[in-house]
Design a protein around this motif. Structure first.
Motif, PDB file in Angstrom:
ATOM      1  N   LEU A 180       0.841  -1.191   0.000  1.00 61.27           N
ATOM      2  CA  LEU A 180       0.000   0.000   0.000  1.00 61.27           C
ATOM      3  C   LEU A 180       0.879   1.244   0.000  1.00 61.27           C
ATOM      4  CD1 LEU A 180      -2.517  -1.141   2.761  1.00 61.27           C
ATOM      5  CD2 LEU A 180      -2.963  -1.085   0.298  1.00 61.27           C
ATOM      6  N   SER A 181       0.408   2.278  -0.680  1.00 61.12           N
ATOM      7  CA  SER A 181       1.137   3.545  -0.712  1.00 61.12           C
ATOM      8  C   SER A 181       0.163   4.706  -0.527  1.00 61.12           C
ATOM      9  CB  SER A 181       1.870   3.715  -2.048  1.00 61.12           C
ATOM     10  OG  SER A 181       2.422   5.020  -2.155  1.00 61.12           O
ATOM     11  N   ASN A 182       0.494   5.619   0.386  1.00 60.10           N
ATOM     12  CA  ASN A 182      -0.284   6.861   0.512  1.00 60.10           C
ATOM     13  C   ASN A 182       0.588   8.070   0.186  1.00 60.10           C
ATOM     14  OD1 ASN A 182       1.308   6.968   2.840  1.00 60.10           O
ATOM     15  ND2 ASN A 182      -0.321   7.844   4.108  1.00 60.10           N
ATOM     16  N   LYS A 183       1.580   7.852  -0.666  1.00 64.10           N
ATOM     17  CA  LYS A 183       2.522   8.935  -0.985  1.00 64.10           C
ATOM     18  C   LYS A 183       1.832  10.099  -1.686  1.00 64.10           C
ATOM     19  CE  LYS A 183       7.090   9.784  -2.925  1.00 64.10           C
ATOM     20  NZ  LYS A 183       8.269   9.188  -3.618  1.00 64.10           N
ATOM     21  N   SER A 184       0.849   9.820  -2.540  1.00 59.20           N
ATOM     22  CA  SER A 184       0.180  10.891  -3.277  1.00 59.20           C
ATOM     23  C   SER A 184      -0.861  11.615  -2.442  1.00 59.20           C
ATOM     24  CB  SER A 184      -0.480  10.320  -4.537  1.00 59.20           C
ATOM     25  OG  SER A 184       0.478   9.765  -5.404  1.00 59.20           O
TER      26      SER A 184
END
Length: 652
Positions: free
Chosen positions: A233-237
């Motif tokens: 999972l990525s919440n970088k944006s």
């Protein structure tokens, strides 16, 4: 009221409207298939789109009804895939939905948190098409304890998946417990709420609590196989949007493709969300439920049990024949069926070699387990034996030898990647091992993905910051107490966890946890092969009651319930094996606590013997109380700072 697929705007879809949808749910499922509910009506999933045209981005909206209180659990789960032939399934058009089908299935597991499993949910298949008129199905199942969905394509063709658009958007006030991903999945969970922390890679599983406090959900995936890679999972944006991402090309020393290659017809892994109370999270088997059934018909040879383990107290223990024999003797003294020969068994000396050690272990009635390096160019680790598990031919040769030597199972270490070819490698090991009735467990590995149902010879995984970290530096001394209270609500929910618990003495760096806390981990942490990590005197020097407790505590369970707890603060679990209940409770905080245990989970109008082993006046003292209890009774237990207790309840 006429709600159709082209007239739902999420910006104006109010809670009042959601509640009306809940009341009319069964009609809407059959009429328009916009809403799928769980069999008990507590979980509702709306299928919505981002504009009024019926085209564009489609997403799921997940709601939870807790005794009439409606909570929006996940405002949006974006759907879609991007394929290599420039086929985009982001801007899609809804075509049709199937009639709801009730999924009803029961199965038995030889190990895990519960033996009898029920797989019950409502399934609807939604069909979409993209601009090029190519079709994609989204298979959605809504269970009493969560939801699962996957993508499905028919036809023929070979493709590379350039991106998966699945993304979970949560409310800003949602609390979250997430772990920064690393190849061995051995990080610490961070607790955040409305936090600005953004990260390219978060590992599974990830735990969330809505601002209303009544709804929890856990994000994970299941049925990952050689037709796809493992995801993260990525919440970088966007700090509140957790998007599925593929492996880093650098993982596994850069070996293998990071983008999965698929062949139609094809179905993706299940995207799994466990939803409900915190007890629902702990007790759920949803990750296993949606995995394929067992491919092993006869599982009588698969035997969970406790293991003596020499590595924690002596990192080079298996190199010493006398140490190996001492841990075999420990297994005998503690009634544990197994002992593990960890790395360096091929360099054993000081009075004997591997053949001598295996002969001694077998003469004591103990079954040996043996460690292997996963081998290959994907790992930097050169420790031998290396490459003996790497190919099918290697495995057939090695497993043939091991079976003749009476070895019951193998521990395979250092995978360092979740790319598609590495996923297939895991499964190849399990399939070949099953042919030789060899149990398997993985270290330096991925988090469970439901494989234990399909391959029940898979006994446990590491994928956790466990007791080994007391040897890796001073950090774990301070972080372990809190970390231990988070794991029952996160990592251990989704499968067996080889934390290697219950150490009373110290290794390179000391404990802050009490003896009561350590004893409780034997129940609190579930692992079909439970490696008790302390040196022999750590157990022989215990008082009679806790030593007897560790001789009998099971490593597989018929039922699991959460009695109380909160991640980072405390955890109290009860687990049943046949007619006996075992309880483990720990305090992660630096304050003393009085924990009230109620016994309403016991049968009514019956009496039970309770043996309670708890903290004494100081952290290295254990006190035992025996009493008779019933279903209506309660007991208050004092826990020291970072303390704990264990109990066994037997019917009279």
């Amino acid at each position: 009221m006429n709600i159709t697929k082209s007239h739902i705007d999420p910006k104006i879809f109010s809670k009042a409207a959601l509640y009306l949808v809940f009341l009319l749910g069964s009609m809407l499922v059959s009429a328009n298939n916009l809403l799928v509910k769980s069999p008990n009506g507590k979980i509702m999933v709306n299928v919505l789109h981002s504009d009024h045209s019926g085209n564009g981005r489609w997403f799921l909206n997940v709601n939870y009804n807790d005794s009439g209180k409606l909570t929006e659990a996940i405002p949006a789960i974006d759907l879609g895939l991007m394929l290599s032939d420039n086929s985009s399934f982001d801007n899609i058009t809804f075509l049709k939905a199937s009639k709801p089908v009730l999924i009803r299935e029961s199965y038995t597991m030889p190990h895990g948190k519960s033996s009898q499993r029920t797989n019950l949910g409502n399934e609807v298949v939604f069909t979409f098409q993209n601009r090029e008129k190519k079709k994609m199905e989204v298979i959605l199942r809504v269970y009493n304890d969560g939801i699962a969905f996957r993508y499905s394509f028919s036809g023929k063709g070979n493709f590379t998946v350039r991106d998966e658009l699945t993304a979970y958007t949560i409310n800003n006030e949602t609390a979250r417990w997430t772990e920064k991903w690393n190849p061995a999945n051995e990080g610490l969970y961070s607790a955040m709420a409305g936090d600005k922390t953004q990260q390219e890679e978060w590992g599974y599983p990830a735990l969330f609590q809505t601002k209303e406090k009544n709804c929890w959900f856990l994000l994970h995936e299941s049925a990952v196989d050689g037709n796809y890679c493992g995801s993260k999972l990525s919440n970088k944006s966007d700090k509140n949007t957790y998007k599925i991402t593929f492996p880093d090309p650098k993982d596994g020393r850069g070996k293998g493709d990071s983008l999965p290659k698929i062949t139609f017809p094809w179905q993706s892994p299940w995207r799994v969300i466990i939803i409900g109370s915190l007890n629902d999270i702990v007790a759920s088997t949803l990750v296993d439920d949606v995995a394929p059934p067992s491919v092993i018909k006869n599982t009588d040879w698969i035997k969970p049990g406790a293991v003596s383990w020499n590595y924690w107290s002596d990192n080079h223990g298996t190199r010493d024949f006398k140490t190996v024999c001492a841990f075999a003797d420990l297994a005998v003294a503690m009634n544990w069926p197994y002992t593990l020969l960890d790395w360096e068994w091929d360099a054993m000396g000081n009075g004997g070699n591997l053949d001598d050690a295996l002969k001694y272990i077998r003469s004591k009635g103990i079954k040996p387990l043996m460690w292997y390096n996963s081998g290959g160019d994907h790992t930097w680790v050169s420790s031998t034996p290396k490459d003996r598990i790497l190919t099918h031919e290697n495995r057939v040769e090695e497993f043939s030898k091991l079976r003749k030597l009476g070895v019951a199972g193998v521990k395979v270490d250092f995978f360092e990647s979740e790319k598609q070819e590495m996923i297939q490698y895991y499964i190849d090991i399990l399939e070949d091992a099953a042919k030789f009735e060899m149990m398997v467990y993985f270290h330096g590995c991925l988090v469970p993905r439901g494989w234990a149902r399909t391959y029940p010879n898979l006994m446990t995984y590491e994928a956790v910051r466990g007791a080994e970290w007391y040897n890796n530096g001073p950090e774990f001394t301070a972080t372990a107490p809190v970390h231990n209270t988070i794991l029952p609500f996160t990592r251990n929910v989704v499968g067996s966890m080889d934390y290697t618990p219950v150490t009373f003495t110290n290794s390179q760096f000391p404990h802050l946890t009490s003896y009561g806390h350590e004893l409780a981990l034997s129940v609190l942490f579930e692992s079909a092969l439970q490696h008790f990590a302390d040196r022999p005197e750590g157990y022989s020097d215990l008082p009679d009651a806790p030593r007897a407790f560790l001789k009998e505590v099971p490593t597989s369970w018929d039922e699991t319930i959460l009695l109380q707890g909160f991640p980072g603060k405390e955890a109290v679990l009860a687990r049943r094996k046949t007619q006996k209940w075992y309880i483990g409770g720990i305090n992660g905080e630096n304050i003393e606590k009085n924990i009230k245990i109620t016994f309403d989970f016991l049968e009514k109008n019956k009496k039970y013997k309770l043996r309670l082993i708890k903290d004494g006046r100081h952290d290295k003292q254990l006190v035992t109380d025996d009493m008779v209890i019933g279903n209506t009774d309660s007991v208050t237990v004092k826990e020291l700072r970072r303390g704990g207790f264990a109990a066994v309840i037997s019917p009279l």
